[in-house]
Design a protein around this motif. Structure first.
Motif, short mmCIF file in Angstrom:
data_model
loop_
_atom_site.label_atom_id
_atom_site.label_comp_id
_atom_site.label_asym_id
_atom_site.label_seq_id
_atom_site.Cartn_x
_atom_site.Cartn_y
_atom_site.Cartn_z
N HIS A 1 0.84 -1.21 0.00
CA HIS A 1 0.00 0.00 0.00
C HIS A 1 0.87 1.26 0.00
O HIS A 1 0.66 2.17 -0.80
CB HIS A 1 -0.94 -0.02 1.21
CG HIS A 1 -2.06 0.95 1.13
ND1 HIS A 1 -3.08 0.85 0.21
CD2 HIS A 1 -2.34 2.04 1.88
CE1 HIS A 1 -3.93 1.84 0.39
NE2 HIS A 1 -3.50 2.59 1.39
N SER A 2 1.88 1.28 0.85
CA SER A 2 2.74 2.46 0.90
C SER A 2 3.60 2.57 -0.36
O SER A 2 3.86 3.66 -0.86
CB SER A 2 3.60 2.48 2.16
OG SER A 2 4.46 1.39 2.19
N ARG A 3 4.03 1.44 -0.90
CA ARG A 3 4.82 1.45 -2.15
C ARG A 3 3.98 1.98 -3.30
O ARG A 3 4.47 2.74 -4.14
CB ARG A 3 5.32 0.04 -2.44
CG ARG A 3 6.04 -0.15 -3.77
CD ARG A 3 7.49 0.26 -3.68
NE ARG A 3 8.18 0.25 -4.94
CZ ARG A 3 8.99 -0.72 -5.36
NH1 ARG A 3 9.19 -1.79 -4.62
NH2 ARG A 3 9.60 -0.61 -6.51
N LEU A 4 2.72 1.60 -3.34
CA LEU A 4 1.82 2.10 -4.39
C LEU A 4 1.75 3.63 -4.34
O LEU A 4 1.88 4.31 -5.36
CB LEU A 4 0.44 1.49 -4.23
CG LEU A 4 -0.65 1.98 -5.17
CD1 LEU A 4 -0.35 1.56 -6.60
CD2 LEU A 4 -2.00 1.45 -4.73
N LYS A 5 1.55 4.16 -3.15
CA LYS A 5 1.45 5.61 -2.97
C LYS A 5 2.76 6.29 -3.38
O LYS A 5 2.76 7.30 -4.08
CB LYS A 5 1.11 5.92 -1.51
CG LYS A 5 1.06 7.37 -1.17
CD LYS A 5 -0.30 7.93 -1.41
CE LYS A 5 -0.44 9.29 -0.75
NZ LYS A 5 -1.01 10.25 -1.66
N LYS A 6 3.87 5.72 -2.94
CA LYS A 6 5.18 6.29 -3.26
C LYS A 6 5.40 6.35 -4.77
O LYS A 6 5.84 7.38 -5.31
CB LYS A 6 6.27 5.45 -2.60
CG LYS A 6 7.68 5.89 -2.93
CD LYS A 6 8.70 4.92 -2.33
CE LYS A 6 10.05 5.21 -2.93
NZ LYS A 6 10.68 4.06 -3.53
#
Length: 187
Positions: free
Chosen positions: A97-102
């Motif tokens: 989830h955080s990688r997607l946002k990044k």
């Protein structure tokens, strides 16, 4: 022994599946999402019990979301000119989830995404977070629906309608972000 696996006496070729033909992330994810919808439909139409469908359905929902995260991240990386190894991210929804946002924010900051798509992404990202958080809490490593184990109390319950609604919201982001960026031509 015949088990009634071919009640319509269909030709044997009807059952031949081309499992090596569809090796693209988006197609693979789509097939899993269709399987989720097929299983859920059995419950929603009153043809199957929630108890009997829950474990395979929840397993497929989580797997489909994981494929969606990895597909979307892979496509964002490709658009940005980066390499991405989906196996390296393992099964952690929080990390995905955080990688997607990044990756999306990097693309936006570099001018690869307009402000309208960024606002839409951010809105759906928050909705996807609800499903991610739910699955991460009940199955943090992607193992609890695979095998019978003592991960759940005997009186623990799950409302499949609520989970399906969260799943559908998550899949909106994970299915359509790349379509918005590529005009439906994601790989």
């Amino acid at each position: 022994m015949r088990r009634g696996n071919n009640p319509g006496n269909l030709h044997e070729g009807h059952f031949m599946a081309h499992i090596g033909l569809y090796q693209k992330f988006n197609v693979y994810m789509s097939f899993y999402e269709d399987a989720v919808n097929t299983l859920y439909r059995g419950v929603s139409e009153g043809k199957k019990s929630a108890d009997g469908i829950a474990m395979p359905l929840l397993f497929l929902m989580r797997q489909t979301m994981e494929l969606g995260y990895k597909y979307t991240i892979a496509e964002l990386c490709q658009i940005s000119g980066k390499n991405y190894n989906p196996k390296a991210d393992l099964h952690s929804f929080k990390n995905l989830h955080s990688r997607l946002k990044k990756e999306f924010d990097t693309l936006w900051q570099n001018g690869g995404v307009g402000d309208n798509l960024k606002a839409s992404f951010d809105e759906h990202y928050e909705l996807t977070e609800a499903a991610m958080t739910w699955f991460d809490k009940i199955d943090p490593k992607g193992e609890n629906f695979r095998y019978p184990q003592s991960s759940f109390a005997s009186n623990e319950k799950v409302n499949l309608l609520e989970v399906k609604n969260k799943f559908d919201e998550a899949m909106t982001l994970l299915s359509f972000t790349i379509d918005a960026l590529t005009g439906g031509m994601g790989s």
